[in-house]
Design an enzyme around this catalytic site. Structure first.
Site, PDB file in Angstrom:
ATOM      1  N   SER A   1       0.828  -1.226   0.000  1.00 40.45           N
ATOM      2  CA  SER A   1       0.000   0.000   0.000  1.00 40.45           C
ATOM      3  C   SER A   1       0.850   1.258   0.000  1.00 40.45           C
ATOM      4  O   SER A   1       0.390   2.307  -0.427  1.00 40.45           O
ATOM      5  CB  SER A   1      -0.849   0.030   1.269  1.00 40.45           C
ATOM      6  OG  SER A   1      -1.605  -1.136   1.389  1.00 40.45           O
TER       7      SER A   1
ATOM      8  N   HIS B   1      -1.382  -2.645  -7.111  1.00 37.20           N
ATOM      9  CA  HIS B   1      -2.031  -2.280  -5.841  1.00 37.20           C
ATOM     10  C   HIS B   1      -3.540  -2.422  -5.980  1.00 37.20           C
ATOM     11  O   HIS B   1      -4.201  -1.589  -6.602  1.00 37.20           O
ATOM     12  CB  HIS B   1      -1.640  -0.837  -5.462  1.00 37.20           C
ATOM     13  CG  HIS B   1      -2.192  -0.401  -4.148  1.00 37.20           C
ATOM     14  ND1 HIS B   1      -2.526   0.909  -3.890  1.00 37.20           N
ATOM     15  CD2 HIS B   1      -2.497  -1.103  -3.018  1.00 37.20           C
ATOM     16  CE1 HIS B   1      -3.007   0.999  -2.652  1.00 37.20           C
ATOM     17  NE2 HIS B   1      -3.012  -0.212  -2.118  1.00 37.20           N
TER      18      HIS B   1
ATOM     19  N   GLU C   1      -4.105   0.190  -9.023  1.00 35.37           N
ATOM     20  CA  GLU C   1      -2.985   1.122  -9.229  1.00 35.37           C
ATOM     21  C   GLU C   1      -1.806   0.298  -9.747  1.00 35.37           C
ATOM     22  O   GLU C   1      -1.346  -0.626  -9.067  1.00 35.37           O
ATOM     23  CB  GLU C   1      -2.616   1.829  -7.931  1.00 35.37           C
ATOM     24  CG  GLU C   1      -3.382   3.104  -7.656  1.00 35.37           C
ATOM     25  CD  GLU C   1      -2.881   3.828  -6.409  1.00 35.37           C
ATOM     26  OE1 GLU C   1      -3.042   5.062  -6.337  1.00 35.37           O
ATOM     27  OE2 GLU C   1      -2.326   3.159  -5.502  1.00 35.37           O
TER      28      GLU C   1
ATOM     29  N   ASN D   1      -3.455   6.491  -1.653  1.00 27.60           N
ATOM     30  CA  ASN D   1      -3.142   6.527  -0.214  1.00 27.60           C
ATOM     31  C   ASN D   1      -2.335   7.769   0.155  1.00 27.60           C
ATOM     32  O   ASN D   1      -2.439   8.285   1.262  1.00 27.60           O
ATOM     33  CB  ASN D   1      -2.401   5.252   0.185  1.00 27.60           C
ATOM     34  CG  ASN D   1      -3.360   4.077   0.293  1.00 27.60           C
ATOM     35  OD1 ASN D   1      -4.577   4.274   0.356  1.00 27.60           O
ATOM     36  ND2 ASN D   1      -2.821   2.875   0.286  1.00 27.60           N
TER      37      ASN D   1
END
Ligand code: T1G
Ligand code: NAD
Length: 655
Positions: A407, A428, A440, A478
């Site tokens: 992450s 991701h 991602e 994130n």
């Protein structure tokens, strides 16, 4: 410039062929071509007209790229009325997807035939619009009110067989469509089949209460969205007024929506999603590597869902865990998820069994020698991940793609743990991985072009929407979540309550407010991640004091029954005065004066935090374009698509 519409007289049938790749959209040239074809047919010996399309699909709608430009005649509603008024039997032959204005063209025909694999639909609501060329008026006259409301408010296409069941398709053609359709037209002529102008038909009997029922459901399901409600109004008009009046009303509502921000946002999003699949500096003709077998390391929250995603696409998967118990646990979560999909009718028993059978378990790396792709999803511990990649480097064949589902961690550092950094990248996924559409694709400094291109194409195969991100802490999504979370905490300290913040953001259109999201993900995840950071990297302590205190008080979120809220036996959030007490004490600690905070301020500061970080991400080249960030936030973080994503929304609010 030759017309994309061709007209030929085949015996006694005038055949109109549209050929406007890639999806035969109703561009101005196509509309003009159709008009001309009907003019020609009006004066020739044809007894009937057949409309058919070249390429992969029947007309997939109006040309969305023309929206926002000055409209040019012939306008689609007039063209549909003109085609319907032809005194020659008119049949539309459908393959691929007859969508939006394309299906409205077909509805202006007397009869519709289709191949079994065809689909028909009116997806305008997904563009913040409604069918503006008679779709809300003609569809209920053929399929009735209930089916039409379902079809048009959902925007979901239906298969030819289902369309036939509700009267939207008259004949299924097996084999070659053009041949079969010509035979069908000959049959209609031989049977003296009457012309059947859809607009002249009566709307079948229905329960008038259905309109308010749909309004109520849509107010919940499509909270804040204008188009779904306008569609119900138009279908109700169809059921209560003559065609001309209903059609004029539809046009008025269509033009209102077309000029509105929600449709601008959804049209932006339509093209942003398709643009995100393109990597500007990647040659178009890169040869892709084969991906016919996959391994997933770690069968926890993410690993299990990732394994299902590949199995659901028909790709065999080896799930590797650290022990038999852990493997058993991982496989039973997968069983549970498949059983859930079957019980909710999302998957047939047979399909679930077939997918499940593609997943095998292992507790060592022997089966990985020949796999095409490995996705690592073990604990978020950089040291452990590097260890695993060094091992994969020894075991996996040349040409295997090695991906990490981290992450936050530095993908370049993980790649450097191997002798083949060109074969390493981040993939991701988002939780739950077998449901969330976003992927991602994290491009390392040394990731090879064919590895990138292969994973972008693979994303479509596993029904994910790929967005390329460069390497930085938290990539796109994130990373932007940090300042969003920081602002959320500051608003709490300044006087807003968890409930007020969540309600304001949910009314804005977020799928879930930030505090409820943090409780769902687990406050301990952020706590552990902060433990690995320096004070400088953690930033202003006011931005994480309260969640730290909650974790230290054993309030980890939903998983422990309490976090920013208490959770009742139905997992519903209940405000807790104890949390307010912790917030007030922290505000005092930081000398923050508490005051009334408005919902507008909450929305402005939280969306503003996303945009400011998004801007930096573009400037640093971590994201290729603003539209990519919009796709990440809509598909990964529940940002409302009808606002176009955080970056596009900012262009609307700036005005
Ligand atoms: N207009 C313009 N371009 C379009 C288009 C359209 N309607 N549909 C697709 N494209 C482009 C797309 O941008 C992409 O371009 C390429 O075609 C392939 O698309 C009056 C007002 C048909 C199911 O909403 O749902 O009619 O990126 O990658 O996955 O009532 O495209 O290659 O440069 O998506 O195979 C209603 C929209 C319009 C259907 C094919 N119609 N399209 O999916 O390919 S509003 C729609 C789709 C309307 C009337 C109203 C899908 C598809 P590029 P793709 P795909
Ligand atoms: P988790 O704790 O639920 O699962 C990790 C699994 O890895 C455990 O089952 C553990 O037994 C297994 N494991 C540990 N060491 C191993 C080894 N050497 N070999 C094989 N298996 C091993 O964690 P998670 O939430 O699934 O997260 C996994 C990764 O995905 C992390 O990097 C995390 O940051 C990332 N991620 C998590 C989320 C999320 O929402 N949870 C979302 C996206 C990405």
């Amino acid at each position: 410039m030759s017309s994309p519409v061709n007209y030929t007289l085949t015996g006694n049938i005038g055949v109109i062929t549209v050929d406007n790749p890639p999806v035969n959209a109703l561009s101005h040239a196509v509309r003009q071509g159709l008009r001309d074809a009907f003019e020609t047919a009006a004066g020739d010996a044809s007894e009937a007209l057949l409309l058919v399309c070249e390429g992969r699909t029947f007309i997939a709608g109006a040309d969305i790229s023309e929206f926002g430009q000055p409209p040019k005649e012939p306008f689609l509603p007039d063209l549909c009325d003109h085609m319907e008024a032809s005194d020659k039997l008119f049949v539309a032959a459908i393959h691929g997807t007859a969508l939006g204005g394309g299906f409205e063209v077909a509805l202006s025909a007397d009869y519709r035939c289709a191949v079994p694999s065809a689909k028909v639909g009116l997806p305008e609501v997904k563009l913040g619009l409604l069918p503006g060329a008679g779709g809300t008026q003609r569809t209920p006259r053929l399929a009735g009110v209930d089916a039409s409301l379902q079809l048009i408010t959902s925007g979901a296409p239906i298969a030819a067989a289902a369309a036939k069941e509700i009267g939207l398709v008259d004949e299924i053609i097996d084999g070659d469509l053009r041949e079969g359709a010509l035979a069908y037209v000959q049959q209609l002529l031989a049977d003296n089949a009457p012309q059947r102008r859809t607009s002249a038909l009566e709307v079948p009997a229905h329960d008038a209460a259905v309109f308010d029922q749909f309004r109520g459901q849509l107010a919940k399901k499509a909270r804040g969205q204008l188009a779904p409600q306008a569609i119900v109004d138009c279908v109700e008009k169809a059921a209560t007024t003559p065609y001309e009046e209903g059609a004029a009303y539809e046009r008025k509502r269509f033009m209102e929506l077309m000029a509105g921000d929600q449709s601008k946002a959804l049209r932006h999003f339509f093209f942003a999603e398709r643009a995100a699949a393109k990597i500007d500096d990647l040659p178009k003709d890169v040869a892709l590597r084969p991906v016919e077998s996959v391994a997933v390391i770690g069968g926890g929250t993410m690993g299990g869902g990732i394994a299902m995603t590949f199995a659901n696409a028909g790709i065999p998967v080896t799930l590797v865990e650290i022990s038999d118990d852990a493997l058993e646990r991982g496989l039973s979560i997968i069983e549970h998820n498949y059983a859930g999909s079957v019980s909710r009718g999302k998957l047939s028993e047979e399909k679930a069994a077939a997918c499940r059978a593609l997943i095998t378990g292992a507790t060592d790396y022997t089966p990985l020698a020949d796999v095409d792709l490995v996705v690592e999803a073990v604990f978020e511990d950089p040291g452990l991940k590097k260890e695993i990649f060094a091992k994969l480097d020894e075991v996996c064949k040349d040409g295997a793609i090695l991906a990490t589902n981290t992450s936050y961690q530095d993908v370049n550092a993980i790649a450097a743990a191997t002798q083949r950094p060109q074969d390493v990248l981040g993939l991701h996924f988002f939780s739950p991985a077998h449901i969330m559409k976003l992927l991602e694709v994290v491009r390392g400094d040394k990731t090879a072009a064919d590895v990138l291109a292969t994973c972008m194409a693979l994303a479509k195969r596993i029904r994910k929407v790929p967005v390329v991100a460069g390497v930085c802490y938290g990539f796109i999504g994130n990373r932007m979540l940090q300042p969003y979370a920081q602002q959320t905490q500051l608003l709490l300290l300044e006087g807003a309550t968890p409930e007020q913040i969540d309600t304001a953001m949910e009314n804005f259109g977020m799928a879930m407010g930030p505090l409820r999201v943090f409780d769902l993900a687990g406050l301990d995840v952020g706590y552990k991640a902060r433990e690995a950071l320096s004070d400088e990297e953690k930033g202003d302590p006011a931005g994480y004091r309260v969640p730290d205190l909650l974790v230290e008080a054993g309030r980890l979120g939903q998983k422990s029954g309490s976090g920013f809220y208490n959770y009742d036996d139905k997992r519903r959030p209940v405000p807790d005065p104890e949390v307010d007490r912790i917030i007030e004490a922290s505000a005092a600690e930081f000398g923050i004066e508490r005051r009334a905070v408005s919902d507008e301020e909450i929305v402005a500061r939280l969306t503003g935090a996303l945009v400011d970080e998004g801007q930096k991400i573009i400037e640093e080249g971590i994201a290729q374009r603003a539209g990519d960030i919009d796709v990440v936030y809509v598909y990964g973080y529940g940002f409302p698509a009808f606002r176009g994503g955080p970056m596009f929304n900012a262009t609307l609010t700036k005005g």
